[in-house]
Design an enzyme around this catalytic site. Structure first.
Site, PDB file in Angstrom:
ATOM      1  N   GLN A  51      18.174   5.941 -31.175  1.00  0.00           N
ATOM      2  CA  GLN A  51      17.797   7.127 -30.396  1.00  0.00           C
ATOM      3  C   GLN A  51      18.586   8.376 -30.788  1.00  0.00           C
ATOM      4  OE1 GLN A  51      18.082   5.010 -26.389  1.00  0.00           O
ATOM      5  NE2 GLN A  51      16.399   6.439 -26.096  1.00  0.00           N
ATOM      6  N   HIS A 135      15.799  -3.240 -22.015  1.00  0.00           N
ATOM      7  CA  HIS A 135      15.322  -1.971 -22.577  1.00  0.00           C
ATOM      8  C   HIS A 135      16.077  -1.623 -23.868  1.00  0.00           C
ATOM      9  CE1 HIS A 135      13.688   2.261 -21.900  1.00  0.00           C
ATOM     10  NE2 HIS A 135      14.618   2.459 -22.817  1.00  0.00           N
ATOM     11  N   GLU A 136      17.413  -1.772 -23.832  1.00  0.00           N
ATOM     12  CA  GLU A 136      18.218  -1.382 -24.999  1.00  0.00           C
ATOM     13  C   GLU A 136      18.082  -2.390 -26.144  1.00  0.00           C
ATOM     14  OE1 GLU A 136      19.057   1.590 -24.954  1.00  0.00           O
ATOM     15  OE2 GLU A 136      18.893   1.861 -22.790  1.00  0.00           O
ATOM     16  N   HIS A 139      14.980  -1.618 -27.899  1.00  0.00           N
ATOM     17  CA  HIS A 139      15.153  -0.479 -28.812  1.00  0.00           C
ATOM     18  C   HIS A 139      15.649  -0.948 -30.178  1.00  0.00           C
ATOM     19  CE1 HIS A 139      14.365   3.397 -27.005  1.00  0.00           C
ATOM     20  NE2 HIS A 139      15.074   3.131 -25.926  1.00  0.00           N
TER      21      HIS A 139
HETATM   22 NI    NI Z   1      15.027   4.049 -24.061  1.00  0.00          NI
END
Ligand code: NI
Length: 171
Positions: A51, A135-136, A139
């Site tokens: 990110q 969630h991470e 990713h």
């Molecule tokens: Ni995210």
């Protein structure tokens, strides 16, 4: 250093990140510090290295929003080893700003990861923390939360983002 957050549409977000093999280096420590700084600046509770444009299997989490240093978590090369139960809650992502969706997730999740020194550990979280682990870790596998929602909702979000991109409002 605060890095800008990479937005949906950038291929780095949908590419599996690379395993970390060098531990205990000043470079890694500085990078993790920068990740926390970038996450707090963006008002997030979790951030994965892709990110901020780095394809490395590193995520930081702080579900206290910087209020409690004991809740700062660094996950390097994380893997989900157990997931039980079910919760449905609103979820968002710093890389998809302006959107939030109801996402079904496991309620109680155990992650196995390495710390900055390369030591392995396991940690179990519930509710928001369980959601952050999933969630991470997603990713780092090149997966975004919108892959867990219905196709119609996902297409609607994609269309809205495409419009914003055309208008130059999504960079
Ligand atoms: Ni995210």
């Amino acid at each position: 250093m605060i890095y800008p957050i990479v937005k949906y549409g950038n291929p780095v977000l949908e590419t599996p990140a690379e395993t970390v093999t060098d531990f205990g280096t000043p470079e890694l420590e500085k990078f993790i510090e920068d990740m926390f700084e970038s996450m707090y600046a963006a008002r997030g509770v979790g951030l994965a290295a892709p990110q901020i444009g780095f394809s490395r299997r590193i995520a930081v989490i702080d579900t206290s929003n910087g209020q409690n240093p004991d809740e700062k978590l660094v996950l390097i090369n994380p893997e989900i080893v157990r997931a039980e139960g079910r919760q449905i809650c609103e979820e968002g992502c710093l890389s998809i700003p302006g959107f939030r969706e109801q996402v079904p997730r496991a309620l109680r999740v155990t992650v196995r990861a390495q710390n900055v020194k390369g030591e392995h550990f396991e940690k179990t979280g519930e509710e928001l923390l369980a959601r952050a682990f999933l969630h991470e870790t997603d990713h780092l596998n090149g997966r975004l939360y919108i892959s867990h929602i219905g196709m119609l909702r996902r297409d609607l979000i994609r269309r809205k983002i495409r419009k914003l991109q055309k208008a130059g409002e999504w960079k």
